[in-house]
Design a protein around this motif. Structure first.
Motif, PDB file in Angstrom:
ATOM      1  N   UNK A 259     -27.261 -14.441 -11.910  1.00  0.00           N
ATOM      2  CA  UNK A 259     -28.218 -15.054 -10.997  1.00  0.00           C
ATOM      3  C   UNK A 259     -27.974 -16.554 -10.867  1.00  0.00           C
ATOM      4  N   UNK A 260     -27.758 -17.232 -11.997  1.00  0.00           N
ATOM      5  CA  UNK A 260     -27.546 -18.673 -11.986  1.00  0.00           C
ATOM      6  C   UNK A 260     -26.224 -19.034 -11.319  1.00  0.00           C
ATOM      7  N   UNK A 261     -25.205 -18.217 -11.503  1.00  0.00           N
ATOM      8  CA  UNK A 261     -23.922 -18.495 -10.851  1.00  0.00           C
ATOM      9  C   UNK A 261     -24.028 -18.322  -9.339  1.00  0.00           C
ATOM     10  N   UNK A 262     -24.840 -17.367  -8.894  1.00  0.00           N
ATOM     11  CA  UNK A 262     -25.073 -17.221  -7.459  1.00  0.00           C
ATOM     12  C   UNK A 262     -25.742 -18.483  -6.922  1.00  0.00           C
ATOM     13  N   UNK A 263     -26.743 -18.988  -7.623  1.00  0.00           N
ATOM     14  CA  UNK A 263     -27.441 -20.192  -7.181  1.00  0.00           C
ATOM     15  C   UNK A 263     -26.510 -21.408  -7.188  1.00  0.00           C
ATOM     16  N   UNK A 264     -25.693 -21.527  -8.215  1.00  0.00           N
ATOM     17  CA  UNK A 264     -24.751 -22.649  -8.279  1.00  0.00           C
ATOM     18  C   UNK A 264     -23.809 -22.617  -7.087  1.00  0.00           C
ATOM     19  N   UNK A 265     -23.340 -21.418  -6.762  1.00  0.00           N
ATOM     20  CA  UNK A 265     -22.436 -21.258  -5.632  1.00  0.00           C
ATOM     21  C   UNK A 265     -23.149 -21.574  -4.313  1.00  0.00           C
ATOM     22  N   UNK A 266     -24.388 -21.129  -4.184  1.00  0.00           N
ATOM     23  CA  UNK A 266     -25.137 -21.345  -2.943  1.00  0.00           C
ATOM     24  C   UNK A 266     -25.409 -22.818  -2.695  1.00  0.00           C
ATOM     25  N   UNK A 267     -25.590 -23.599  -3.765  1.00  0.00           N
ATOM     26  CA  UNK A 267     -25.931 -25.010  -3.619  1.00  0.00           C
ATOM     27  C   UNK A 267     -24.738 -25.946  -3.825  1.00  0.00           C
ATOM     28  N   UNK A 268     -23.559 -25.394  -4.100  1.00  0.00           N
ATOM     29  CA  UNK A 268     -22.397 -26.233  -4.385  1.00  0.00           C
ATOM     30  C   UNK A 268     -22.089 -27.122  -3.174  1.00  0.00           C
ATOM     31  N   UNK A 269     -22.094 -28.456  -3.342  1.00  0.00           N
ATOM     32  CA  UNK A 269     -21.992 -29.335  -2.170  1.00  0.00           C
ATOM     33  C   UNK A 269     -20.565 -29.726  -1.798  1.00  0.00           C
ATOM     34  N   UNK A 270     -19.590 -28.950  -2.230  1.00  0.00           N
ATOM     35  CA  UNK A 270     -18.189 -29.213  -1.941  1.00  0.00           C
ATOM     36  C   UNK A 270     -17.518 -27.899  -1.564  1.00  0.00           C
ATOM     37  N   UNK A 271     -16.304 -27.956  -1.018  1.00  0.00           N
ATOM     38  CA  UNK A 271     -15.603 -26.701  -0.706  1.00  0.00           C
ATOM     39  C   UNK A 271     -15.465 -25.806  -1.932  1.00  0.00           C
ATOM     40  N   UNK A 272     -15.404 -24.517  -1.672  1.00  0.00           N
ATOM     41  CA  UNK A 272     -15.380 -23.508  -2.740  1.00  0.00           C
ATOM     42  C   UNK A 272     -14.222 -22.558  -2.513  1.00  0.00           C
ATOM     43  N   UNK A 273     -13.429 -22.351  -3.566  1.00  0.00           N
ATOM     44  CA  UNK A 273     -12.330 -21.398  -3.506  1.00  0.00           C
ATOM     45  C   UNK A 273     -12.708 -20.174  -4.321  1.00  0.00           C
ATOM     46  N   UNK A 274     -12.871 -19.048  -3.646  1.00  0.00           N
ATOM     47  CA  UNK A 274     -13.322 -17.830  -4.310  1.00  0.00           C
ATOM     48  C   UNK A 274     -12.132 -17.081  -4.893  1.00  0.00           C
ATOM     49  N   UNK A 275     -12.227 -16.732  -6.171  1.00  0.00           N
ATOM     50  CA  UNK A 275     -11.202 -15.947  -6.853  1.00  0.00           C
ATOM     51  C   UNK A 275     -11.878 -14.809  -7.597  1.00  0.00           C
ATOM     52  N   UNK A 276     -11.163 -13.733  -7.909  1.00  0.00           N
ATOM     53  CA  UNK A 276     -11.798 -12.595  -8.588  1.00  0.00           C
ATOM     54  C   UNK A 276     -12.478 -12.965  -9.895  1.00  0.00           C
ATOM     55  N   UNK A 277     -11.876 -13.874 -10.680  1.00  0.00           N
ATOM     56  CA  UNK A 277     -12.462 -14.240 -11.967  1.00  0.00           C
ATOM     57  C   UNK A 277     -13.253 -15.535 -11.899  1.00  0.00           C
ATOM     58  N   UNK A 278     -13.389 -16.102 -10.674  1.00  0.00           N
ATOM     59  CA  UNK A 278     -14.152 -17.337 -10.470  1.00  0.00           C
ATOM     60  C   UNK A 278     -13.596 -18.485 -11.306  1.00  0.00           C
ATOM     61  N   UNK A 279     -12.284 -18.438 -11.637  1.00  0.00           N
ATOM     62  CA  UNK A 279     -11.699 -19.469 -12.493  1.00  0.00           C
ATOM     63  C   UNK A 279     -11.581 -20.798 -11.769  1.00  0.00           C
ATOM     64  N   UNK A 280     -11.380 -20.773 -10.469  1.00  0.00           N
ATOM     65  CA  UNK A 280     -11.210 -22.021  -9.719  1.00  0.00           C
ATOM     66  C   UNK A 280     -12.550 -22.510  -9.194  1.00  0.00           C
ATOM     67  N   UNK A 281     -13.215 -21.683  -8.402  1.00  0.00           N
ATOM     68  CA  UNK A 281     -14.529 -22.057  -7.896  1.00  0.00           C
ATOM     69  C   UNK A 281     -14.479 -23.348  -7.103  1.00  0.00           C
ATOM     70  N   UNK A 282     -15.398 -24.258  -7.395  1.00  0.00           N
ATOM     71  CA  UNK A 282     -15.480 -25.502  -6.640  1.00  0.00           C
ATOM     72  C   UNK A 282     -15.051 -26.725  -7.412  1.00  0.00           C
ATOM     73  N   UNK A 283     -14.478 -26.543  -8.606  1.00  0.00           N
ATOM     74  CA  UNK A 283     -14.170 -27.703  -9.446  1.00  0.00           C
ATOM     75  C   UNK A 283     -13.145 -28.628  -8.802  1.00  0.00           C
ATOM     76  N   UNK A 284     -12.010 -28.085  -8.367  1.00  0.00           N
ATOM     77  CA  UNK A 284     -10.937 -28.941  -7.865  1.00  0.00           C
ATOM     78  C   UNK A 284     -11.377 -29.754  -6.653  1.00  0.00           C
ATOM     79  N   UNK A 285     -12.094 -29.112  -5.732  1.00  0.00           N
ATOM     80  CA  UNK A 285     -12.542 -29.841  -4.543  1.00  0.00           C
ATOM     81  C   UNK A 285     -13.516 -30.951  -4.917  1.00  0.00           C
ATOM     82  N   UNK A 286     -14.437 -30.649  -5.837  1.00  0.00           N
ATOM     83  CA  UNK A 286     -15.397 -31.666  -6.263  1.00  0.00           C
ATOM     84  C   UNK A 286     -14.699 -32.807  -6.999  1.00  0.00           C
ATOM     85  N   UNK A 287     -13.729 -32.468  -7.829  1.00  0.00           N
ATOM     86  CA  UNK A 287     -13.007 -33.481  -8.587  1.00  0.00           C
ATOM     87  C   UNK A 287     -12.191 -34.385  -7.666  1.00  0.00           C
TER      88      UNK A 287
END
Length: 396
Positions: A225-253
């Motif tokens: 539930x919390x990961x869904x919310x984090x993804x919904x509110x993430x204020x930077x581009x998001x890269x979706x992967x099966x294991x969510x290893x990348x997510x939005x970190x690189x774009x935010x960084x």
């Protein structure tokens, strides 16, 4: 000829008579503390429904600036009414020789067919694996991850439906309507949740002296539930992967290191911020740093050392929030983990650049020690003082 005096236009939002003390920080702190106290009970003692509603209460306080808190207990009472209706309309009508499995099937039929609690059209997530999105919040509607919204709209992601199913069964068990313990199957959070009877456990065996029923549902549903919310509110581009290893970190960084280059995203973010500050509850589109950070912090508290990637993500959000000391601490905690050692080369290079940038900040090394987020550090957090000079406009 009479000359009319020009009418002075009153800007209501600037009139002190229509402003009030901002209680949002106090309300957010109280909701976070209630969430942490719940988590501190451990896997067997946590009340998932109460924890989920405290998440909603904190997020509501962050953005609504309401003069009243989200009524958590009212929504818990609503769940009690659902359980009472299941007992009155279904269970009491069942034959006395019904098996626990038949009774459980009746409970699930009542929830998912009679009451029509169900999944949104996209199921678990509206973001397909392999997509790179400028604004993940356009695709992920946060309301589907809030338990109080599920109780109102009857639609929610599988994790939140699992929390509701578990809580209804717990309520029926504590009332004596059923005499068997139930486990919610969380092996897959892609579909409508299903419960199963735990053989050999009756009401007496899973009820504590204070009347609380032991939790028999994995807290993985809270993490989901919390990961869904984090993804919904993430204020930077998001890269979706099966294991969510990348997510939005690189774009935010990279945004923090090199700056935002897309003016249209800034315009969307400013518009969303303007609407949210006035209590207009709409999808922020370009994200919401405050609520993305709140979800990341809760994940760090909930997972501890088992969630190194959450420490990485919370660190980059702290950078954007201007809390460099907290960012440095959580970045160091992540970089000392095995997950960082196994990270792709591109990520390791970005981490090195961030570390060098933080090391160059004057006096950062002299800042007071900040603990890594944990249950204990969250419990030690002191209540903020009310700033009576800080006033906000009444919402209309």
């Amino acid at each position: 000829m009479l000359l009319r005096r020009p009418v002075e236009r009153i800007i209501v939002e600037d009139d002190p008579r229509y402003r009030r003390v901002d209680m949002s920080e106090i309300f957010a702190w109280q909701a976070r503390r209630a969430f942490v106290i719940n988590v501190a009970r451990g896997e067997s003692g946590i009340n998932l429904a109460e924890a989920a509603l405290q998440v909603a209460a904190e997020d509501d306080a962050i953005v609504s600036h309401s003069s009243v808190q989200l009524p958590v207990h009212s929504f818990l009472n609503r769940i009690s009414r659902v359980a009472n209706d299941a007992n009155r309309l279904y269970l009491r009508e069942m034959p006395s020789n019904s098996t626990p499995q038949q009774t459980l099937q009746a409970i699930q039929k009542f929830l998912f067919e009679e009451q029509r609690f169900g999944l949104p059209a996209f199921g678990r997530s509206n973001i397909a694996s392999g997509q790179v999105l400028d604004n993940p919040g356009v695709y992920e509607n946060a309301k589907y991850a809030y338990l109080h919204e599920l109780l109102v709209t009857r639609k929610g992601v599988p994790a939140v439906l699992a929390i509701l199913l578990e809580e209804v069964c717990q309520r029926l068990l504590s009332q004596g309507a059923i005499d068997f313990a139930v486990r919610v199957d969380c092996s897959s959070l892609d579909r409508l949740p299903k419960a199963e009877v735990i053989p050999g456990l009756n009401r007496h065996m899973v009820t504590r002296a204070d009347g609380r029923v032991l939790n028999t549902c994995s807290s993985d549903v809270l993490v989901e539930m919390l990961r869904f919310l984090k993804r919904a509110y993430w204020p930077f581009p998001w890269q979706s992967t099966p294991d969510n290893a990348t997510g939005g970190f690189l774009s935010a960084a990279m945004t923090w290191l090199e700056g935002e280059v897309r003016a249209e995203l800034q315009a969307i973010a400013r518009t969303a911020k303007h609407r949210l500050e006035r209590g207009i509850w709409t999808s922020p589109g370009a994200g919401d740093l405050r609520r993305a950070l709140a979800s990341s912090e809760r994940l760090c508290i909930l997972l501890g050392d088992d969630g190194p990637l959450e420490r990485r993500d919370v660190a980059v959000l702290y950078l954007h929030a201007g809390d460099l000391a907290a960012a440095s601490v959580h970045l160091a905690a992540y970089m000392s983990s095995s997950a960082a050692a196994d990270a792709p080369r591109e990520e390791r290079d970005v981490l090195r650049r961030i570390r060098e940038a933080l090391d160059a900040v004057p006096d950062l090394s002299k800042a007071p020690d900040r603990p890594v987020l944990s249950v204990q550090s969250a419990l030690d957090e002191q209540q903020p003082e009310i700033d009576t000079e800080r006033r906000v406009s009444l919402t209309w």
